[in-house]
Design a protein around this motif. Sequence first.
Motif, PDB file in Angstrom:
ATOM      1  N   VAL A 180      66.740   7.818  35.535  1.00 24.16           N
ATOM      2  CA  VAL A 180      66.650   7.672  36.990  1.00 24.16           C
ATOM      3  C   VAL A 180      67.528   8.706  37.689  1.00 24.16           C
ATOM      4  O   VAL A 180      67.113   9.349  38.653  1.00 24.16           O
ATOM      5  N   ALA A 181      68.757   8.871  37.190  1.00 21.46           N
ATOM      6  CA  ALA A 181      69.677   9.827  37.808  1.00 21.46           C
ATOM      7  C   ALA A 181      69.139  11.252  37.697  1.00 21.46           C
ATOM      8  O   ALA A 181      69.182  12.023  38.669  1.00 21.46           O
ATOM      9  N   ALA A 182      68.622  11.600  36.520  1.00 18.28           N
ATOM     10  CA  ALA A 182      68.084  12.951  36.329  1.00 18.28           C
ATOM     11  C   ALA A 182      66.865  13.187  37.223  1.00 18.28           C
ATOM     12  O   ALA A 182      66.702  14.270  37.804  1.00 18.28           O
ATOM     13  N   ALA A 183      66.006  12.173  37.342  1.00 15.38           N
ATOM     14  CA  ALA A 183      64.822  12.307  38.201  1.00 15.38           C
ATOM     15  C   ALA A 183      65.226  12.469  39.662  1.00 15.38           C
ATOM     16  O   ALA A 183      64.633  13.266  40.398  1.00 15.38           O
ATOM     17  N   ALA A 184      66.240  11.726  40.080  1.00 17.39           N
ATOM     18  CA  ALA A 184      66.704  11.843  41.465  1.00 17.39           C
ATOM     19  C   ALA A 184      67.228  13.246  41.749  1.00 17.39           C
ATOM     20  O   ALA A 184      66.959  13.826  42.815  1.00 17.39           O
ATOM     21  N   LEU A 185      67.986  13.798  40.797  1.00 15.25           N
ATOM     22  CA  LEU A 185      68.499  15.164  40.970  1.00 15.25           C
ATOM     23  C   LEU A 185      67.354  16.175  41.012  1.00 15.25           C
ATOM     24  O   LEU A 185      67.362  17.108  41.823  1.00 15.25           O
ATOM     25  N   ALA A 186      66.360  15.962  40.131  1.00 17.37           N
ATOM     26  CA  ALA A 186      65.201  16.862  40.131  1.00 17.37           C
ATOM     27  C   ALA A 186      64.448  16.773  41.450  1.00 17.37           C
ATOM     28  O   ALA A 186      63.993  17.790  41.993  1.00 17.37           O
ATOM     29  N   GLY A 187      64.318  15.562  41.968  1.00 21.55           N
ATOM     30  CA  GLY A 187      63.637  15.390  43.242  1.00 21.55           C
ATOM     31  C   GLY A 187      64.406  16.014  44.395  1.00 21.55           C
ATOM     32  O   GLY A 187      63.822  16.617  45.301  1.00 21.55           O
ATOM     33  N   PHE A 188      65.729  15.902  44.348  1.00 22.36           N
ATOM     34  CA  PHE A 188      66.557  16.501  45.400  1.00 22.36           C
ATOM     35  C   PHE A 188      66.392  18.018  45.407  1.00 22.36           C
ATOM     36  O   PHE A 188      66.207  18.639  46.465  1.00 22.36           O
ATOM     37  N   ALA A 189      66.433  18.595  44.198  1.00 22.79           N
ATOM     38  CA  ALA A 189      66.257  20.043  44.105  1.00 22.79           C
ATOM     39  C   ALA A 189      64.826  20.447  44.479  1.00 22.79           C
ATOM     40  O   ALA A 189      64.607  21.416  45.206  1.00 22.79           O
ATOM     41  N   GLY A 190      63.838  19.682  43.965  1.00 20.23           N
ATOM     42  CA  GLY A 190      62.445  20.002  44.265  1.00 20.23           C
ATOM     43  C   GLY A 190      62.115  19.863  45.730  1.00 20.23           C
ATOM     44  O   GLY A 190      61.297  20.624  46.270  1.00 20.23           O
ATOM     45  N   GLY A 191      62.769  18.912  46.396  1.00 22.16           N
ATOM     46  CA  GLY A 191      62.534  18.734  47.819  1.00 22.16           C
ATOM     47  C   GLY A 191      62.977  19.934  48.637  1.00 22.16           C
ATOM     48  O   GLY A 191      62.460  20.176  49.727  1.00 22.16           O
ATOM     49  N   ARG A 192      63.914  20.693  48.101  1.00 18.69           N
ATOM     50  CA  ARG A 192      64.375  21.899  48.800  1.00 18.69           C
ATOM     51  C   ARG A 192      63.565  23.120  48.401  1.00 18.69           C
ATOM     52  O   ARG A 192      63.312  23.992  49.227  1.00 18.69           O
ATOM     53  N   ILE A 193      63.173  23.162  47.116  1.00 18.83           N
ATOM     54  CA  ILE A 193      62.433  24.331  46.633  1.00 18.83           C
ATOM     55  C   ILE A 193      60.970  24.271  47.045  1.00 18.83           C
ATOM     56  O   ILE A 193      60.392  25.262  47.498  1.00 18.83           O
ATOM     57  N   ALA A 194      60.361  23.100  46.847  1.00 16.61           N
ATOM     58  CA  ALA A 194      58.928  22.927  47.156  1.00 16.61           C
ATOM     59  C   ALA A 194      58.723  21.596  47.861  1.00 16.61           C
ATOM     60  O   ALA A 194      58.186  20.653  47.273  1.00 16.61           O
ATOM     61  N   PRO A 195      59.169  21.472  49.108  1.00 15.63           N
ATOM     62  CA  PRO A 195      59.160  20.172  49.796  1.00 15.63           C
ATOM     63  C   PRO A 195      57.790  19.521  49.892  1.00 15.63           C
ATOM     64  O   PRO A 195      57.681  18.304  49.845  1.00 15.63           O
ATOM     65  N   ARG A 196      56.715  20.330  49.998  1.00 14.38           N
ATOM     66  CA  ARG A 196      55.401  19.714  50.171  1.00 14.38           C
ATOM     67  C   ARG A 196      54.937  18.980  48.920  1.00 14.38           C
ATOM     68  O   ARG A 196      54.051  18.129  48.989  1.00 14.38           O
ATOM     69  N   HIS A 197      55.551  19.272  47.774  1.00  9.49           N
ATOM     70  CA  HIS A 197      55.186  18.579  46.535  1.00  9.49           C
ATOM     71  C   HIS A 197      55.977  17.293  46.331  1.00  9.49           C
ATOM     72  O   HIS A 197      55.693  16.540  45.392  1.00  9.49           O
ATOM     73  N   PHE A 198      56.956  17.054  47.162  1.00  8.77           N
ATOM     74  CA  PHE A 198      57.808  15.880  46.993  1.00  8.77           C
ATOM     75  C   PHE A 198      57.806  14.995  48.233  1.00  8.77           C
ATOM     76  O   PHE A 198      58.770  14.310  48.503  1.00  8.77           O
TER      77      PHE A 198
END
Length: 454
Positions: A179-197
């Motif tokens: 869960v923690a790793a997924a949250a970090l990935a989502g946080f980073a992905g939300g900045r890199i490719a926000p439309r995918h998250f």
Amino acid sequence: MDTSRAQHAPGGTAPASRVGFRQALAFWFKLGFIGFGGPAGQISIMHQELVENRRWISERRFLHALNYCMVLPGPEAQQLATYIGWLMHRTWGGVAAGALFVLPSLLILIGLSWVYIAFGDVPLVAGLFYGIKPAVTAIVLHAAHRIGSRALKNGWLWSIAAASFVAIFALGVPFPAIVAAAALAGFAGGRIAPRHFTAGGAHGKAGRSFGPALIDDDTPTPPHARFRWSGLARVLLAGALLWSVPMAVLTLTRGWDDTLTQMGWFFTKAALLTFGGAYAVLPYVFQGAVEHYGWLSAVQMIDGLALGETTPGPLIMVVAFVGFVGGYLKSLFGAQALFLAGAAAAALVTWFTFLPSFLFILAGGPLVESTHGDLKFTAPLTAITAAVVGVILNLALFFGYHVLWPQGFAGHFDWTSALIAIGAAVALFRYKRNVIHVIAACAVIGLAAKMLLP
């Protein structure tokens, strides 16, 4: 409220000018006994009764509350009932609505758990559960498909789901770490490719009106639901006391390593990890209750999930079964009080599992009521939901292994269970049958198989 607006409403009847606490209490009590079908079914019942029929709350306000509950850990249907009860009748209204949503399920599961653990070796009961186990495997697989079809909208999220599956299946990574790793990935992905998250707005915007409601779109927020720092402090203090006092009493009287104390601590953590529904936290409960603490066996966990599926209330109430079996088998109060030990453990784990849900609503509700715009999932929560799909798939494979190879891979393959599982999967995936109907049919088939086959 101007009841003349009712002439434009379906059926031409006006909503009640006010709803008394006893009247609301009667509905919440009824809901606790008819809340079958998982969160979707329970939310559907509340929508039909509260929005369409009784018109206690408007469509837009209902969805606004639901969208908030969807981003919280915990059972969203129970939290939604708590939210509406709180909005209508202050703190006690919310507590009553949320508690009555859970209480019938707790009492029923205590009774069913006792029958299971005390009479599980009786041929009739054993035969029924022989058919239920493969059905549960198909149900969990169907849950992975259902959540995945909604959550995995692009390659990024598919990659997170695949990584979570490999992490828990091949590497044995604990669920909280995933869960923690997924949250970090989502946080980073939300900045890199926000439309995918941006998977928010799962329930959309209110597009229909069923006529004027007691709590309508333009009804001002009642005084008790307005945000105040003093109110937030009182809720947080009360929550801290309601958690810490029982934990302190358990620790001082029974010790930190005692089963009841560890159950309280473990299910507190589990309550904070239920993003994505009960199926999401089941792998964590399994890792702890079966593999780490040994409160029950893997087969008993499968049977408990089946019982949870067939009772009203949130599916996460399977924790009551885990608590009962653990307390009963550990003989916490001596050999002469096995039922009492099981019932006490079931009540205790229910308390620690649901306490955070009440606090999230009572503390966060005033903040939510400060705006009636739609809430959306954040990027980290979107990634967590994707990771949950991989974790649930692992759970389905694990259940399948224990059902189809009861003695392990070195033993025989159970073709009868395999056929029952395939039949259950076809009923769920192809014909969209109700889960309770599938479990009932498989139970009868399992009983017949045990009676007819050598």
